[in-house]
Design an enzyme around this catalytic site. Structure first.
Site, PDB file in Angstrom:
ATOM      1  N   ASP A   1     -64.507 -70.162  62.769  1.00 17.50           N
ATOM      2  CA  ASP A   1     -64.078 -70.171  64.122  1.00 17.50           C
ATOM      3  C   ASP A   1     -62.497 -70.782  64.086  1.00 17.50           C
ATOM      4  OD1 ASP A   1     -63.410 -71.169  66.804  1.00 17.50           O
ATOM      5  OD2 ASP A   1     -65.400 -71.509  67.254  1.00 17.50           O
TER       6      ASP A   1
ATOM      7  N   HIS B   1     -72.587 -75.661  70.406  1.00 20.21           N
ATOM      8  CA  HIS B   1     -71.269 -75.479  69.798  1.00 20.21           C
ATOM      9  C   HIS B   1     -70.229 -75.687  71.261  1.00 20.21           C
ATOM     10  CE1 HIS B   1     -67.998 -72.876  67.579  1.00 20.21           C
ATOM     11  NE2 HIS B   1     -67.402 -73.027  68.709  1.00 20.21           N
TER      12      HIS B   1
ATOM     13  N   CYS C   1     -57.158 -73.909  71.012  1.00 23.82           N
ATOM     14  CA  CYS C   1     -57.625 -73.144  71.930  1.00 23.82           C
ATOM     15  C   CYS C   1     -56.645 -72.025  72.409  1.00 23.82           C
ATOM     16  CB  CYS C   1     -57.717 -73.918  73.317  1.00 23.82           C
ATOM     17  SG  CYS C   1     -58.591 -72.825  74.674  1.00 23.82           S
TER      18      CYS C   1
HETATM   19 ZN    ZN Z   1     -65.346 -72.640  68.941  1.00 25.31          ZN
END
Ligand code: ZN
Length: 312
Positions: free
Chosen positions: A14, A210, A243
């Site tokens: 990720d 998650h 992000c």
């Molecule tokens: Zn994530």
């Protein structure tokens, strides 16, 4: 509240897929080995997507092969389709997660597939897995992303999540997971949705969350999950990846902060936090230009900190 918690490190998948820099294979292997040596028992090491789409993860098969040499480590990967699942099986992954976006608009944009098409793929994967001998059959998770809201559609009705969870289980998944891809979740919502999904698919079919820390609620949401019996939490070392929708904000919950909270609460993760904090150096060296997040790495451990496993 459960007393033993599985922290599943997702940074090598990720985190790395969200940044431009490509981490060399040796650094990935060193990172995974060091986290496992610190006591991390499950790591999502990559994704079997087309290398032209995600060059950062093009060496996933080699990473899996390395991770498989580490004793007692569950080697997890993400797969977008049947082809990816076949590659994951060939490489020897212990666990595969197929993402399904609860928001159909998001699904079309990211996977270029409708819900029905993704569920068909799940059926094909489950059929392929059933034909394997038990010892080489990976655990198969359906990961419902944008489960707490979507950056394109906004609210995603809880009924939609519950129905998708049921459909994933019917299609042959061993379990489902919920992902707060957008960082929209709040603790009350986490409790409500976990209870609703478990009521539909059974207590043991939903164990993992998650969660993201985009709006500062990552650990509050973990706590809400713990309250309703969740035992597995995904996180990323140094919050790697950030992000993509909010520059400067962390995305994934930071592994160091998560482990600190759990251990300080007396919940055993099996992870040696002091050793874990040292692993960050591998990331800083390999990716000097990427921002790292986390409070505990900056502030250090409190004086007299005693991990859960060293208490009587
Ligand atoms: Zn994530």
């Amino acid at each position: 509240m459960p007393t033993r918690i599985l922290v599943s490190e997702v940074g090598p998948r990720d985190g790395l897929q969200s940044i431009r820099s490509i981490m060399p294979l040796e650094a990935k292997c060193a990172w995974i080995s060091a986290e496992a040596a610190a006591g991390v028992r499950e790591i999502e090491v990559g994704s079997f997507v087309r290398p032209d789409l995600l060059p950062q993860l093009a060496d996933t098969a080699a990473v899996v092969r390395h991770a498989r040499t580490i004793p007692d480590l569950t080697v997890a990967v993400l797969v977008p389709n049947l082809k990816g699942a076949q590659l994951a099986v060939e490489a020897g992954a212990h666990k595969i997660t197929l993402p399904l976006s609860a928001s159909e608009t998001h699904s079309l944009k990211n996977l270029r597939r409708t819900h029905a098409q993704v569920l068909d793929e799940v059926c094909s994967i489950a059929t392929m897995l059933r034909e394997l001998p038990a010892e080489s059959r990976p655990h198969f998770e359906g990961g419902i992303s944008t489960a707490f809201g979507c950056t394109i559609e906004g609210d995603v009705p809880e009924r939609t999540i519950v129905e998708l969870a049921e459909k994933l289980m019917h299609a042959g998944c061993d379990e489902v997971g919920l992902a707060d891809t957008s960082g929209y979740a709040n603790p009350a919502q986490v409790k409500r949705l976990v209870k609703a999904v478990r009521a539909a698919v059974g207590e043991t079919a939903l164990n993992g969350l998650h969660l993201h820390n985009t709006r500062g609620l990552g650990l509050a949401n973990v706590l809400a999950g713990l309250d309703v019996g969740i035992t597995t939490f995904d996180s990323s070392l140094g919050g790697l990846g950030g992000c993509p929708f909010a520059p400067g904000a962390s995305g994934n919950v930071v592994t160091e902060d998560l482990v600190f909270m759990l251990e300080a609460m007396g919940l055993d993760t099996g992870i040696d936090l002091e050793r874990l904090l040292q692993v960050r150096g591998i990331l800083l060296n390999a990716l000097p230009q990427e921002p790292m997040y986390g409070f505990v790495p900056e502030a250090g451990l409190p004086l007299g900190f005693t991990p859960a496993s060293r208490r009587t």
